[in-house]
Every structure is written in structure tokens, then in C-alpha cells.
Write a protein that holds these residues in place. Structure first.
Motif, PDB file in Angstrom:
ATOM      1  N   VAL A 131      13.970 -32.555  45.149  1.00 36.73           N
ATOM      2  CA  VAL A 131      13.277 -31.275  44.962  1.00 36.73           C
ATOM      3  C   VAL A 131      12.249 -31.192  46.373  1.00 36.73           C
ATOM      4  O   VAL A 131      12.251 -30.234  46.865  1.00 36.73           O
ATOM      5  CB  VAL A 131      12.662 -31.196  43.851  1.00 36.73           C
ATOM      6  N   MET A 132      11.857 -32.247  46.560  1.00 41.11           N
ATOM      7  CA  MET A 132      10.741 -32.430  47.773  1.00 41.11           C
ATOM      8  C   MET A 132      11.577 -31.828  49.121  1.00 41.11           C
ATOM      9  O   MET A 132      11.112 -31.085  49.768  1.00 41.11           O
ATOM     10  CB  MET A 132      10.228 -33.771  47.951  1.00 41.11           C
ATOM     11  N   GLU A 133      12.653 -32.529  49.114  1.00 40.76           N
ATOM     12  CA  GLU A 133      13.463 -32.187  50.056  1.00 40.76           C
ATOM     13  C   GLU A 133      13.933 -30.772  50.452  1.00 40.76           C
ATOM     14  O   GLU A 133      13.842 -30.160  51.443  1.00 40.76           O
ATOM     15  CB  GLU A 133      14.650 -33.280  50.287  1.00 40.76           C
ATOM     16  N   SER A 134      14.550 -30.211  49.170  1.00 40.20           N
ATOM     17  CA  SER A 134      14.730 -28.867  49.357  1.00 40.20           C
ATOM     18  C   SER A 134      13.623 -27.951  49.708  1.00 40.20           C
ATOM     19  O   SER A 134      13.826 -26.702  50.349  1.00 40.20           O
ATOM     20  CB  SER A 134      15.075 -28.547  47.905  1.00 40.20           C
ATOM     21  N   VAL A 135      12.325 -28.229  48.911  1.00 40.77           N
ATOM     22  CA  VAL A 135      11.164 -27.286  49.020  1.00 40.77           C
ATOM     23  C   VAL A 135      10.905 -27.375  50.581  1.00 40.77           C
ATOM     24  O   VAL A 135      10.550 -26.345  51.144  1.00 40.77           O
ATOM     25  CB  VAL A 135      10.025 -27.919  48.192  1.00 40.77           C
ATOM     26  N   ARG A 136      10.843 -28.728  51.491  1.00 40.55           N
ATOM     27  CA  ARG A 136      10.559 -28.510  52.801  1.00 40.55           C
ATOM     28  C   ARG A 136      11.462 -27.836  53.564  1.00 40.55           C
ATOM     29  O   ARG A 136      11.161 -27.354  54.518  1.00 40.55           O
ATOM     30  CB  ARG A 136      10.466 -30.072  53.211  1.00 40.55           C
ATOM     31  N   LEU A 170      15.303 -23.658  42.393  1.00 46.71           N
ATOM     32  CA  LEU A 170      15.028 -24.907  41.613  1.00 46.71           C
ATOM     33  C   LEU A 170      16.054 -25.195  40.689  1.00 46.71           C
ATOM     34  O   LEU A 170      16.281 -26.360  40.438  1.00 46.71           O
ATOM     35  CB  LEU A 170      13.467 -24.748  41.281  1.00 46.71           C
ATOM     36  N   LYS A 171      16.356 -24.054  39.939  1.00 51.32           N
ATOM     37  CA  LYS A 171      17.231 -24.563  38.498  1.00 51.32           C
ATOM     38  C   LYS A 171      18.480 -25.188  39.127  1.00 51.32           C
ATOM     39  O   LYS A 171      19.348 -25.825  38.346  1.00 51.32           O
ATOM     40  CB  LYS A 171      17.228 -23.401  37.836  1.00 51.32           C
ATOM     41  N   ALA A 172      18.724 -24.581  40.191  1.00 55.42           N
ATOM     42  CA  ALA A 172      20.292 -25.051  40.891  1.00 55.42           C
ATOM     43  C   ALA A 172      20.302 -26.474  41.349  1.00 55.42           C
ATOM     44  O   ALA A 172      21.472 -26.788  41.854  1.00 55.42           O
ATOM     45  CB  ALA A 172      20.647 -24.143  41.806  1.00 55.42           C
TER      46      ALA A 172
END
Ligand code: DP6
Length: 344
Positions: free
Chosen positions: A269-274, A309-311
Motif C-alpha cells: 500500500v505504501m508503495e502504491s500510494v507513493r 486501494l481495494k484492488a
């Protein structure tokens, strides 16, 4: 000896929202008084709350604590009783109390329940004993039960002042809930109960060589965070909140014993958000003493970002909350507990 005042129907119910820290509280200068190592800033989480009823009764010989319709385990009950003692002492009474408390968010979802729980307990107990206390006094008392509970007494965007004695260490609103419609999307990756709780974590924070540096920079990070909130400067808030969260986790990971709260899905999640933020999508993360990731974004973008996020593999649920109001006394008749996510 003066006789304690006779108590008849001394009962009150209060509701308090949970809160999310953007500048974290980690470590105490006094564990007994929960005087924090540094100040912190949070957002109240609307709709993620605890409702607590406290009834002081002459016929009880011990406090009776019920949490989520279950008799509280010994350790939790002792913590609640100890907190009630502070309020009893202020009111000059010795009567024991019946306490019933429920959260409207799923337990074990990684949302701090001690913040909303001790804020609601403080307000209900003080009201039941007819104490006339200011918000500042209530916040300082709530802090004795759980540090982050001091920030669940006021509403909106809140700062907990570090203080150097009990009465100076309290939280207050720096901007009302409607100042800025930021949404907290909580990416749930684990519902397991954490193995090391915050209280134990605070007690070992100073064993990390990084705690000194983290605390030394806190005044500057608080100033940057406060200004970013007042200016509604999303990029500045994103940068300072992510760094502050990482600093706290660096302390956790390098103390004795070492505390690792992140799971593989936390990092995903951290990586995706960045990645999303570098592509221009307004979202940032912050993580408490658990594996779940709080992702903050403007409310207008919340649906789209929740969908993303759900994905992510490993994300089992996404809860959401907007900035919430202060702790309030409510009529028992108003009590509405919706189990599960109030904002699916
Ligand atoms: C990581 O307030 O839960 O959420 O005072 O022992 O109850 P106690 O600790 P608590 O600690 C909160 C830690 C945190 C960061 C924060 O909320 O500031």
C-alpha cells in the motif's frame, strides 16, 4: 472527616470519536502521568466512535466493566477502574460504577480504540459526578487513561501540547472539522490483534538510539504540520506526515525489543500510494502501531482512491472517515451503534 455527598441517579452517556495522528506520539517523559516525549497533531475521525455509559451506584462493592457486551478482562478492567479513581478523587466520592462501552467500528481493525474509549469514559464519568470541567481539563484527565485520548476530547484538527506537568499537557482544536474535507481511507490488511500494545511500546521507545533524534525534530515537524493544515497545503502535509510516520516506525524497529508492525501488504500500500502521488494523485499514508495503512486524500477523490486501494492484493477492506467533532454527552435514547463500517 467530611461525608462524601449522597449520590442518587448519577449516570451519564458520552460518545467520542477515534483520532488519527499526523505527527505521532511515541514515548513518554512520565509513563505514570502519560506526559509525552513530544507534542502531536491529529484529526478526529467522524463516525468511528465509542459510546460509554457510566452509572455510579451505592450498592456496588467493585466497578463492573462491560466492553462489547462482554465482561472486561482483568487487565482492561483494572485500567478503567484506575482511570475512574482520578475522576472519583476530583469529585470526592468513593462509589463504584457500572460501565458499559461499545465501539461502532470493528474491533481488531487496527483503529485505536483506547483514544475514543478513554475520552468517552472521562466525559461520561465527569458528567455523571456533576463535575464542571473545561475541555482542557477533560483532555488532560483523558490523557491519564490513554495519551491519544487527550486528542479525542476536542473536535476537528487537534494539537496535544507536550506540557511539563499534568495540567499543561492537553489537546485543543487548531481548526474545526469543516476547515478542510480530508478523508481517511483505512486500508485494512490485518485484523489480528497486535502483539505489543502502545503502552508497552511507549515504555521502550527510549531504547532506540533514534528516539532522541525523532523527539529533537518534533517541534519543527509540528510547526510544518500545523501550517500545512491551516493553509490547506496538501503537498506539505503529505510530506511531513509520511516522514513523521516513518520516523516513529524507525524507532519501533530499532528499540529493544524491536517492534515490527508492517506486513508485506502494508508495504504494498505504501508503495502504491507513493507511486500514485508522483503521478499527481493527491494521497499520502501514515501508519500507527499496527499493519493497516491510513491513506489521506481530499474527500472529492475518496471514491476513486478507495477503489484503487481495494484492488491491491492483501487489502481486505477499506474503511473511511471525515474530520469529526468533539466528544459529547448524549441521551441514552440517542445511542445508535451501527456495527461495521458506517461509510462503506
Ligand atoms: C502509534 O495513546 O494508544 O497511535 O497512552 O499507552 O494508551 P497509551 O498509548 P496510545 O498511543 C498511540 C500511539 C500511536 C501514535 C499516536 O496516536 O499519536
Amino acid at each position: 472527616m467530611t461525608t462524601p455527598p449522597a449520590l442518587t441517579a448519577h449516570i451519564a452517556t458520552a460518545r467520542a470519536n477515534s483520532n488519527l495522528a499526523l505527527i505521532k506520539y511515541w514515548g513518554n517523559r512520565s509513563d505514570a502521568l502519560r506526559l509525552p516525549a513530544n507534542g502531536s497533531i491529529s484529526i478526529g475521525l467522524a463516525g468511528l466512535f465509542t459510546i460509554t455509559t457510566v452509572a455510579f451506584r451505592a450498592d456496588l462493592t467493585a466497578d463492573q466493566i462491560t466492553i462489547e457486551e462482554q465482561r472486561a478482562p482483568e487487565q482492561a478492567a483494572a485500567r478503567v477502574s484506575h482511570h475512574l479513581d482520578h475522576v472519583r478523587q476530583l469529585a470526592g466520592v468513593t462509589q463504584r460504577a457500572e460501565v458499559t462501552s461499545r465501539n461502532n467500528f470493528p474491533t481488531g481493525a487496527g483503529i485505536a480504540s483506547s483514544a475514543s474509549a478513554f475520552a468517552a469514559l472521562t466525559l461520561a464519568a465527569a458528567t455523571a459526578l456533576q463535575l464542571s470541567l473545561t475541555e482542557r481539563e477533560l483532555s488532560a484527565i483523558a490523557r491519564l487513561g490513554s495519551g491519544s485520548a487527550s486528542r479525542s476530547i476536542p473536535g476537528g484538527y487537534v494539537e496535544w501540547h507536550v506540557g511539563d506537568r499534568h495540567s499543561d499537557s492537553y489537546a485543543e482544536t487548531i481548526a474545526p472539522p469543516d476547515h478542510w474535507a480530508l478523508c481517511d481511507l483505512i486500508a485494512v490488511v490485518s485484523r489480528a490483534h497486535k502483539s505489543t500494545g502502545s503502552t508497552e511500546g511507549h515504555a521502550i521507545a527510549a531504547t532506540s538510539p533514534f528516539q532522541v533524534a525523532r523527539v529533537a525534530g518534533a517541534v519543527e515537524r509540528l510547526a510544518i504540520c500545523r501550517k500545512a493544515i491551516l493553509d490547506r497545503d496538501f503537498d506539505a502535509l503529505a510530506a511531513i506526515a509520511e516522514v513523521d510516520s516513518t520516523l516513529m516506525h524507525a524507532v519501533m524497529m530499532t528499540g529493544t525489543p524491536a517492534l515490527f508492525y508492517w506486513q508485506p501488504a502494508t508495504l504494498a500500500v505504501m508503495e502504491s500510494v507513493r507511486t500514485w502521488r508522483s503521478a499527481g494523485i493527491p494521497v499520502f499514508y501514515t501508519i500507527d502501531a499496527g499493519a493497516n495503512v491510513h491513506c489521506l486524500c481530499p474527500a472529492a477523490q475518496a471514491d476513486a482512491i478507495a477503489g484503487r486501494l481495494k484492488a491491491i492484493p492483501g487489502v481486505t477492506d477499506v474503511l473511511r472517515a471525515l474530520p469529526g467533532g468533539p466528544a459529547e454527552v448524549i441521551d441514552k435514547a440517542d445511542e445508535v451503534i451501527a456495527h461495521g463500517n458506517p461509510h462503506p
